[in-house]
Design a protein around this motif. Structure first.
Motif, PDB file in Angstrom:
ATOM      1  N   ASP A 141      -7.898   7.568  10.381  1.00 20.39           N
ATOM      2  CA  ASP A 141      -8.941   8.236   9.594  1.00 20.39           C
ATOM      3  C   ASP A 141      -9.614   7.291   8.606  1.00 20.39           C
ATOM      4  O   ASP A 141     -10.816   7.387   8.376  1.00 20.39           O
ATOM      5  CB  ASP A 141      -8.345   9.423   8.819  1.00 20.39           C
ATOM      6  N   VAL A 142      -8.820   6.419   7.979  1.00 22.89           N
ATOM      7  CA  VAL A 142      -9.346   5.448   7.020  1.00 22.89           C
ATOM      8  C   VAL A 142      -8.656   4.111   7.251  1.00 22.89           C
ATOM      9  O   VAL A 142      -7.555   4.041   7.786  1.00 22.89           O
ATOM     10  CB  VAL A 142      -9.135   5.878   5.542  1.00 22.89           C
TER      11      VAL A 142
ATOM     12  N   SER B 141      -3.313  18.366   3.500  1.00 24.97           N
ATOM     13  CA  SER B 141      -3.931  17.665   4.634  1.00 24.97           C
ATOM     14  C   SER B 141      -3.301  16.285   4.795  1.00 24.97           C
ATOM     15  O   SER B 141      -2.733  15.725   3.858  1.00 24.97           O
ATOM     16  CB  SER B 141      -5.443  17.544   4.441  1.00 24.97           C
ATOM     17  N   GLU B 142      -3.404  15.757   6.000  1.00 23.23           N
ATOM     18  CA  GLU B 142      -2.882  14.423   6.301  1.00 23.23           C
ATOM     19  C   GLU B 142      -4.024  13.488   6.664  1.00 23.23           C
ATOM     20  O   GLU B 142      -4.918  13.865   7.416  1.00 23.23           O
ATOM     21  CB  GLU B 142      -1.906  14.475   7.478  1.00 23.23           C
ATOM     22  N   THR B 143      -3.972  12.285   6.119  1.00 25.06           N
ATOM     23  CA  THR B 143      -4.938  11.248   6.443  1.00 25.06           C
ATOM     24  C   THR B 143      -4.172  10.090   7.058  1.00 25.06           C
ATOM     25  O   THR B 143      -3.234   9.565   6.446  1.00 25.06           O
ATOM     26  CB  THR B 143      -5.682  10.770   5.178  1.00 25.06           C
TER      27      THR B 143
ATOM     28  N   ILE C 295       0.684   7.548   6.396  1.00 22.41           N
ATOM     29  CA  ILE C 295       0.023   8.845   6.265  1.00 22.41           C
ATOM     30  C   ILE C 295      -0.058   9.182   4.780  1.00 22.41           C
ATOM     31  O   ILE C 295       0.911   9.030   4.042  1.00 22.41           O
ATOM     32  CB  ILE C 295       0.806   9.946   7.004  1.00 22.41           C
ATOM     33  N   ARG C 296      -1.249   9.614   4.366  1.00 26.37           N
ATOM     34  CA  ARG C 296      -1.444  10.083   2.991  1.00 26.37           C
ATOM     35  C   ARG C 296      -1.495  11.603   3.039  1.00 26.37           C
ATOM     36  O   ARG C 296      -2.214  12.181   3.851  1.00 26.37           O
ATOM     37  CB  ARG C 296      -2.738   9.516   2.413  1.00 26.37           C
TER      38      ARG C 296
ATOM     39  N   ALA D 117       0.840  -1.206   0.000  1.00 22.63           N
ATOM     40  CA  ALA D 117       0.000   0.000   0.000  1.00 22.63           C
ATOM     41  C   ALA D 117       0.873   1.252   0.000  1.00 22.63           C
ATOM     42  O   ALA D 117       0.615   2.199  -0.754  1.00 22.63           O
ATOM     43  CB  ALA D 117      -0.941  -0.004   1.210  1.00 22.63           C
ATOM     44  N   ILE D 118       1.904   1.254   0.823  1.00 30.14           N
ATOM     45  CA  ILE D 118       2.805   2.412   0.896  1.00 30.14           C
ATOM     46  C   ILE D 118       3.492   2.634  -0.448  1.00 30.14           C
ATOM     47  O   ILE D 118       3.551   3.758  -0.955  1.00 30.14           O
ATOM     48  CB  ILE D 118       3.814   2.227   2.043  1.00 30.14           C
TER      49      ILE D 118
END
Length: 157
Positions: A100-101, A68-70, A62-63, A43-44
């Motif tokens: 967050d997700v 913004s950071e998710t 973290i995206r 995923a990363i």
């Protein structure tokens, strides 16, 4: 060793681990227990996420989107490695932790990513539906099928 050499060594090492885990499963019928680490790496790598610090409670990456950071919790399953009657489940999702997700990385028999799905905290909280006054109900293992039905597919091989 340069950073480029370290990265190349890491990718080579991960390829060896995937092969060993796939061979181990074929020989024993049992998973080796590395799917979570492989799913995080995939995923990363595929989504260009930033890894969280090691053993960060609640999230794995973290995206960064438009400033913004998710905070992303990553789960993975080799869908062809665990044919249970009730169907495979994601690892534990704890509603009391910071994230967050949640992303689910579907892996094939060779532990290669085939798809990545994402569900936001609000939707997932409704799916888990914790029972009032029961601290253990804030942790849940949701069936993969239920997760995918409520998710956005964000990557496909």
């Amino acid at each position: 060793m340069t950073e480029k050499d370290q990265n190349a060594y890491f990718v080579d090492l991960l390829c060896q681990i995937k092969k060993l885990a796939a061979d181990y499963y074929r020989l024993t019928g049992r998973p080796l227990g590395v799917t979570g680490e492989i799913a995080e790496y995939e995923a990363i790598r595929l989504l260009h996420l930033t890894p969280a610090i090691v053993r960060q409670a609640g999230y794995d990456a973290i995206r960064h989107d438009n400033g913004s950071e998710t905070k992303v919790q990553i789960k993975g399953r080799c869908l062809h490695c665990s044919p249970k009657k009730s169907g495979p489940r994601l690892g534990e999702i704890n509603l009391l932790k910071e994230w967050d997700v949640v992303m689910f990385v579907a892996l094939d028999m060779e532990l290669e990513a085939t798809a990545i799905y994402e569900v936001g905290r609000e939707t997932l909280t409704k799916l888990i539906n914790p029972i009032e006054d029961d601290p253990n109900s804030a942790k849940s293992k949701i069936p993969v099928r239920k997760f995918v039905q409520n998710a956005n597919q964000i990557w496909q091989r």
